[in-house]
Design a protein around this motif. Structure first.
Motif, PDB file in Angstrom:
ATOM      1  N   LEU A  13      -7.175   0.446  12.359  1.00 34.59           N
ATOM      2  CA  LEU A  13      -7.788  -0.348  11.482  1.00 34.59           C
ATOM      3  C   LEU A  13      -6.388  -1.418  11.449  1.00 34.59           C
ATOM      4  N   ILE A  17      -6.729  -5.581  11.553  1.00 34.24           N
ATOM      5  CA  ILE A  17      -5.986  -6.240  10.261  1.00 34.24           C
ATOM      6  C   ILE A  17      -5.085  -7.713  10.519  1.00 34.24           C
ATOM      7  N   TRP A 114     -11.583 -11.281  14.559  1.00 35.63           N
ATOM      8  CA  TRP A 114     -11.374  -9.840  15.230  1.00 35.63           C
ATOM      9  C   TRP A 114      -9.907  -9.791  16.274  1.00 35.63           C
ATOM     10  N   LEU A 167      -8.007   2.866   2.153  1.00 35.77           N
ATOM     11  CA  LEU A 167      -8.663   2.540   3.246  1.00 35.77           C
ATOM     12  C   LEU A 167      -9.393   3.934   3.696  1.00 35.77           C
ATOM     13  N   GLN A 179     -18.791   4.747  11.007  1.00 33.50           N
ATOM     14  CA  GLN A 179     -17.633   5.387  11.450  1.00 33.50           C
ATOM     15  C   GLN A 179     -17.293   5.483  12.920  1.00 33.50           C
ATOM     16  N   PHE A 182     -17.296   2.090  14.556  1.00 32.86           N
ATOM     17  CA  PHE A 182     -15.988   1.285  14.266  1.00 32.86           C
ATOM     18  C   PHE A 182     -14.839   1.935  15.267  1.00 32.86           C
ATOM     19  N   THR A 186     -12.523  -0.259  17.809  1.00 29.68           N
ATOM     20  CA  THR A 186     -10.739   0.033  17.560  1.00 29.68           C
ATOM     21  C   THR A 186     -10.021   0.768  18.747  1.00 29.68           C
ATOM     22  N   GLY A 200     -18.221  -5.755  13.977  1.00 30.46           N
ATOM     23  CA  GLY A 200     -17.027  -4.822  13.471  1.00 30.46           C
ATOM     24  C   GLY A 200     -16.624  -5.569  12.154  1.00 30.46           C
ATOM     25  N   PHE A 204     -16.463  -4.463   8.265  1.00 31.18           N
ATOM     26  CA  PHE A 204     -15.275  -4.394   7.603  1.00 31.18           C
ATOM     27  C   PHE A 204     -15.375  -5.027   6.387  1.00 31.18           C
ATOM     28  N   TYR A 205     -15.699  -6.212   6.281  1.00 28.29           N
ATOM     29  CA  TYR A 205     -15.619  -7.006   5.282  1.00 28.29           C
ATOM     30  C   TYR A 205     -16.922  -6.667   4.074  1.00 28.29           C
ATOM     31  N   ARG A 207     -17.941  -3.781   3.564  1.00 27.05           N
ATOM     32  CA  ARG A 207     -17.638  -2.525   3.165  1.00 27.05           C
ATOM     33  C   ARG A 207     -16.588  -2.835   2.101  1.00 27.05           C
TER      34      ARG A 207
END
Length: 234
Positions: A13, A17, A114, A167, A179, A182, A186, A200, A204-205, A207
């Motif tokens: 992740l 980020i 991303w 996280l 999961q 994702f 990555t 993706g 992320f956002y 969630r």
């Protein structure tokens, strides 16, 4: 095996980020349309911002008065470290605004969120959003700029342990297929398409938006301190 994959996903992740953080933290646009809701909202607050700024300046003899603030200067002030000074409710609001940008932005916007490109494009992307979202983004920049001008302290980042726990909560709330998807995105060996990267970012956002306040705040505020926090992770 499941724990190992989760640990890999948790670490991966932080490859994503930094780009998301830079996109929100370096939102300097060299040329902004004058009549967008974003620009008009900021401009309507410039007088109050300017008064705060001048109120904190020490008079210096034989020195020309500073130029009045404009939209570009407000964006630059906010992007310096203004977001790091904001209160928890404001940061929680930022997580929802980022989620809305991910959902409503085009594939190119998601792809930029991303892949760690610099954030000169962010204001232009905001100005394509519905009017209400433009206004809320503008108010976020105004609040961050005011925090800088008013000398509010920079808040410390969440601890690495608190971030890991938040996280983990985020990942546990995803379905197993999400999961795995994702994790694939990555994986350094995998070259996702623009559409997959956009999915993706939205995952992320999306969630983060639905998480409880404390964990969402930890993740969202940590996005503003990625270089320091990332160094502490295994």
């Amino acid at each position: 095996m499941r724990i190992t994959r989760k640990r890999l996903l948790l670490a991966a992740l932080f490859l994503v980020i930094p780009g998301i953080c830079r996109a929100a933290g370096k939102a300097v646009s060299p040329a902004q349309p004058d009549q967008t809701v974003f620009a008009v909202t900021i401009r309507s607050n410039c007088a109050a911002l300017d008064a705060t700024w001048r109120g904190h300046l020490k008079p210096v003899a034989n020195t020309a008065p500073p130029e009045q603030l404009d939209v570009a200067r407000v964006v630059q002030l906010a992007s310096r470290n203004g977001f790091q000074r904001l209160s928890d409710p404001a940061i929680r609001g930022m997580s929802h605004l980022r989620g809305a940008l991910a959902r409503k932005g085009d594939i190119n916007t998601c792809e930029r969120l991303w892949n760690s490109r610099e954030g000169e494009w962010l204001v232009a992307a905001i100005e394509k959003l519905p009017y209400e979202l433009q206004r809320r983004w503008a108010e976020m920049f105004v609040a961050a700029a005011m925090a800088v001008l008013d000398g509010q302290p920079v808040r410390p980042p969440p601890s690495a342990e608190d971030l890991r726990m938040a996280l983990r909560v985020m990942l546990d709330g995803m379905s197993p297929p999400a999961q795995l998807a994702f994790l694939d995105l990555t994986d350094k060996k995998y070259d996702p398409t623009e559409t997959e990267r956009c999915q993706g970012v939205r995952l992320f956002y999306g969630r983060v938006e639905e998480m409880d306040e404390a964990d969402a705040l930890t993740i969202t505020r940590s996005l503003l301190y990625v270089p320091g926090t990332n160094d502490q992770l295994p």
